[in-house]
Design an enzyme around this catalytic site. Structure first.
Site, PDB file in Angstrom:
ATOM      1  N   GLU A  48      -7.197   0.941  -4.127  1.00  0.00           N
ATOM      2  CA  GLU A  48      -7.105   0.794  -2.670  1.00  0.00           C
ATOM      3  C   GLU A  48      -8.399   0.273  -2.032  1.00  0.00           C
ATOM      4  OE1 GLU A  48      -5.643   4.668  -1.755  1.00  0.00           O
ATOM      5  OE2 GLU A  48      -3.687   4.196  -2.586  1.00  0.00           O
ATOM      6  N   ASP A 108     -12.800   5.001   2.813  1.00  0.00           N
ATOM      7  CA  ASP A 108     -11.345   5.085   3.024  1.00  0.00           C
ATOM      8  C   ASP A 108     -10.909   6.535   3.145  1.00  0.00           C
ATOM      9  OD1 ASP A 108      -8.584   5.133   2.921  1.00  0.00           O
ATOM     10  OD2 ASP A 108      -8.391   3.735   1.252  1.00  0.00           O
ATOM     11  N   LYS A 151       3.290  11.128  -4.032  1.00  0.00           N
ATOM     12  CA  LYS A 151       2.148  10.525  -4.711  1.00  0.00           C
ATOM     13  C   LYS A 151       1.239  11.580  -5.338  1.00  0.00           C
ATOM     14  CE  LYS A 151      -1.325   6.992  -3.559  1.00  0.00           C
ATOM     15  NZ  LYS A 151      -1.765   6.148  -2.434  1.00  0.00           N
ATOM     16  N   ASP A 204       0.891  -1.166   0.000  1.00  0.00           N
ATOM     17  CA  ASP A 204       0.000   0.000   0.000  1.00  0.00           C
ATOM     18  C   ASP A 204       0.927   1.213   0.000  1.00  0.00           C
ATOM     19  OD1 ASP A 204      -1.628   2.138   0.615  1.00  0.00           O
ATOM     20  OD2 ASP A 204      -2.206   1.411   2.606  1.00  0.00           O
TER      21      ASP A 204
HETATM   22  P1  ADP Z   1      -2.657   7.420   3.258  1.00  0.00           P
HETATM   23  O1  ADP Z   1      -3.159   6.129   2.702  1.00  0.00           O
HETATM   24  O2  ADP Z   1      -3.277   8.610   2.614  1.00  0.00           O
HETATM   25  O3  ADP Z   1      -1.171   7.507   3.317  1.00  0.00           O
HETATM   26  P2  ADP Z   1      -3.365   6.391   5.897  1.00  0.00           P
HETATM   27  O4  ADP Z   1      -4.575   5.575   5.661  1.00  0.00           O
HETATM   28  O5  ADP Z   1      -2.104   5.697   6.210  1.00  0.00           O
HETATM   29  O6  ADP Z   1      -3.172   7.486   4.755  1.00  0.00           O
HETATM   30  O7  ADP Z   1      -3.716   7.409   7.052  1.00  0.00           O
HETATM   31  C1  ADP Z   1      -2.797   8.325   7.467  1.00  0.00           C
HETATM   32  C2  ADP Z   1      -3.507   9.482   8.102  1.00  0.00           C
HETATM   33  O8  ADP Z   1      -4.296   9.020   9.190  1.00  0.00           O
HETATM   34  C3  ADP Z   1      -2.537  10.503   8.633  1.00  0.00           C
HETATM   35  O9  ADP Z   1      -2.990  11.803   8.296  1.00  0.00           O
HETATM   36  C4  ADP Z   1      -2.616  10.270  10.127  1.00  0.00           C
HETATM   37  O10 ADP Z   1      -2.333  11.453  10.851  1.00  0.00           O
HETATM   38  C5  ADP Z   1      -4.056   9.852  10.314  1.00  0.00           C
HETATM   39  N1  ADP Z   1      -4.279   9.098  11.535  1.00  0.00           N
HETATM   40  C6  ADP Z   1      -3.635   7.990  11.948  1.00  0.00           C
HETATM   41  N2  ADP Z   1      -4.097   7.607  13.139  1.00  0.00           N
HETATM   42  C7  ADP Z   1      -5.070   8.497  13.494  1.00  0.00           C
HETATM   43  C8  ADP Z   1      -5.936   8.647  14.627  1.00  0.00           C
HETATM   44  N3  ADP Z   1      -5.878   7.816  15.646  1.00  0.00           N
HETATM   45  N4  ADP Z   1      -6.821   9.683  14.632  1.00  0.00           N
HETATM   46  C9  ADP Z   1      -6.858  10.548  13.613  1.00  0.00           C
HETATM   47  N5  ADP Z   1      -6.087  10.459  12.532  1.00  0.00           N
HETATM   48  C10 ADP Z   1      -5.189   9.445  12.463  1.00  0.00           C
HETATM   49 MG    MG Z   2      -4.310   4.691   2.194  1.00  0.00          MG
END
Ligand code: ADP
Ligand code: MG
Length: 618
Positions: free
Chosen positions: A181, A207, A76, A13
């Protein structure tokens, strides 16, 4: 390590903010989410350069504040885009690193590495993250890894998908499949629920990550996962939660400390990290503190934020998410009552207000949180990778069906988009339709292939024109068969054939032709809704015009017959002549100026005249 692991394929991912890698363990019949050298299951999609070294992942993110200009993230957002893309221009304003226009308008990230200026394209930066993910997997599996399935947001266009494959190639990986995704998350979810699943289940995937927002509706029936509809809104990412929090505090600092840090990348980066931490805290606590020592000009910044204020700052964003949810259901022509499961994916789906709004939208339905929202996508990618690998025995077999994000069709006379494959049609798909020549003895036809939701062909995106020539001499309305086919990778090919002679032509639409930015795709969908009324009017007028043309032609043809024309009374002869003149005037005149009624009224007159005079004689 065992030899059979040589051909092992991993699932990655590749996220905007965080990446995650997973693998199918055949002898254990399960997916392992692979932790990195820090023990974390997700790795920041960050790359940094110092005067000593290159850092990737946690190491890069951790030093971001002291080295903001040379720490790259969000690659990205640049991948497969042009420098002049308005989205890129907007993003650039928020980045502490420098982006310049390279050859062919390609955005190039400019960094200082070991005291020298270097330029990198987004594919290169992403490839570095992919290398890191591969190394994490190799350390865990104790073997070399070559093959991978990589996920992309549902709204990535061909160019962005192709650039992602290029990043894999640069990383020395063989990307065996690119999947969406939300689809990957559904695979993970389907595996969990399949055993208890009887009949058909409609699953809604929500998502909400750090950079993208995608929703999808899938139907799971036995082994088949069918994507019914997808919708997304990348704007959420662009003005994302962290940015909004940063802006809020920048204003607060301006007011309270009389200090403007908006031009200070280091201060902004440190504030941003503090905001991200506070945001995570607010998912389980009602207040969070923000502390940044010597933020700027010796000022120690210490403040706090309540969950209520956090929600207020982001409410507009959250509401936009719900609008997208609504649109996706409308696209799938489904009522929210028919959704069996609502699944949370992405780190931001942990935010209590988001969950509350989503649950409210689905009339209080329980949300599925059984899959770790950070890992679901990589999990699904790992299952898909196993399905595509040889020698894997125990992976549950299933057929995955995906959909087209935009309608595809051809230009027909009157600038009408004749849709061959509507948006959200399951792929692979093949459709054939008959089109007709528009003039007598037409020796070739031009077939313009368009993509988009507008009724008027020229308002859509021209993918590619091609033509079929060497047609036999024939009166107009000679039939030509046109066939649209989309394969399982989403690649469109179009062919045309004249049946009596067997003359045919075929074209495969490749990535280079007519690429669309995500913003353009979103704009087209939104535009289609806004202009629907206008489009309907246009369509009615165009239809009437075409029919006028047809009837005028038929009447003129009838007149060529001596037997018929000699029998006409002078009154009818005059009526016909003036009706044809009027038809010609209408057809040649300014279409915009005339009202629909003028066309439709004259069409009625022509039909009456034709039926009374010509029809009677024939
Ligand atoms: P991406 O796929 O866009 O890289 P992710 O699904 O990995 O994103 O999510 C990352 C985002 O989720 C980040 O902005 C992070 O700060 C936020 N995040 C992670 N844990 C929490 C939480 N407990 N509460 C709120 N936001 C969160
Ligand atoms: Mg993601």
């Amino acid at each position: 390590m065992a030899k059979e692991d040589q051909g092992l394929a991993i699932g990655i991912d590749l996220g905007t903010t965080y990446s995650c890698v997973a693998v199918w363990r055949d002898h254990h019949c399960r997916v392992d989410i692979i932790h990195n050298d820090q023990g974390n299951n997700t790795t920041p999609s960050f790359v940094a350069f110092t005067d000593q070294e290159r850092l990737i992942g946690d190491a890069a993110k951790n030093q971001a504040a002291t080295n903001p200009q040379n720490t790259v993230f969000d690659a990205k957002r640049l991948i497969g885009r042009k420098y002049s893309d308005p989205d890129v221009q907007k993003d650039m304003m928020l980045w502490p690193f420098k982006v310049v226009a390279g050859t062919n308008d390609k955005p190039m990230i400019t960094l200082n590495y070991k005291g020298e200026e270097k330029q990198f394209c987004a594919e290169e930066i992403s490839s570095m993250v992919l290398v890191k993910m591969r190394e994490i997997a190799e350390a865990y599996l104790e073997t070399k890894v070559k093959n991978a399935v990589v996920t992309v947001p549902a709204y990535f266009n061909d160019s962005q998908r192709k650039s992602t494959i290029d990043a894999g190639t640069i990383a020395g990986l063989n990307i065996i499949r690119i999947i969406n995704e939300p689809t990957a998350a559904a695979i993970a979810y389907g595996l969990d629920k399949r055993i208890n699943c009887v009949g058909e289940r409609n699953v809604f995937i929500f998502d909400f990550g750090g950079g993208t927002f995608d929703v999808s509706i899938l139907t799971i029936k036995g082994k088949i996962f069918e994507v019914k509809a997808t919708a997304g809104n990348t704007h959420l990412g662009r003005e994302d939660i962290d940015n909004r929090m940063v802006n809020y505090f920048v204003e607060k600092i301006k007011k309270e400390k009389k200090e403007d840090i908006s031009g200070n990348p280091r201060a902004l980066r440190r504030l941003r990290s503090a905001c991200e931490r506070a945001k995570r805290t607010l998912s389980h606590a009602v207040t969070a503190s923000i502390e940044v020592d010597s933020l700027s000009n010796g000022i120690d910044f210490c403040s706090s934020i309540t969950r209520a204020r956090f929600e207020e700052i982001n409410m507009k964003l959250f509401n936009q998410c719900m609008e997208t949810v609504d649109r996706c259901l409308a696209d799938a022509k489904m009522d929210k009552c028919s959704i069996h499961d609502v699944v949370l994916v992405g780190g931001s789906s942990r935010i209590p207000k988001v969950q509350e709004l989503l649950q409210g939208f689905f009339d209080g339905k329980d949300l599925c949180k059984s899959i770790n929202p950070d890992e679901a996508v990589a999990y699904g990618a790992a299952v898909q990778a196993a399905l595509l690998s040889e020698g894997i025995k125990n992976v549950p077999d299933m057929v995955l069906l995906d959909v087209t994000p935009l309608s595809l069709g051809i230009y027909i006379s009157g600038d009408i988009m004749s849709v061959m494959i509507p948006r959200n049609t399951t792929i692979p798909v093949k459709r054939t339709d008959t089109y007709y020549t528009t003039v007598d003895n037409q020796s070739s036809v031009d077939i313009d292939i368009y993509e988009g939701e507008r009724t008027k062909a020229s308002d859509n995106n021209l993918l590619c024109p091609f033509s079929l020539s060497g047609l036999p001499l024939a009166p107009r309305r000679h039939p030509i068969d046109v066939c649209f086919a989309i394969d399982e990778n989403g690649i469109l090919s179009v062919s045309a054939k004249e049946k009596t002679t067997g003359i045919s032509n075929k074209i495969i639409i490749t990535n280079e032709i007519g690429r669309l930015s995500t913003e353009e795709i979103n704009r087209m969908i939104q535009g289609a809704e806004e202009y629907k009324v206008e489009d309907m009017k246009f369509l009615r007028k165009a239809k009437a015009r075409n029919e006028i043309d047809d009837y005028a032609y038929k009447i003129k043809n009838a007149l060529k017959n001596e037997n018929f024309s000699s029998k006409l009374c002078s009154e009818d002869r005059e009526k016909i002549s003036s009706a044809i003149t009027k038809a010609t005037e209408l057809l040649d005149g300014d279409q915009q100026k005339e009202e629909i009624d003028v066309f439709e009224d004259h069409l009625k007159d022509l039909i009456n005249l034709f039926e009374r005079v010509v029809g009677k004689s024939g």
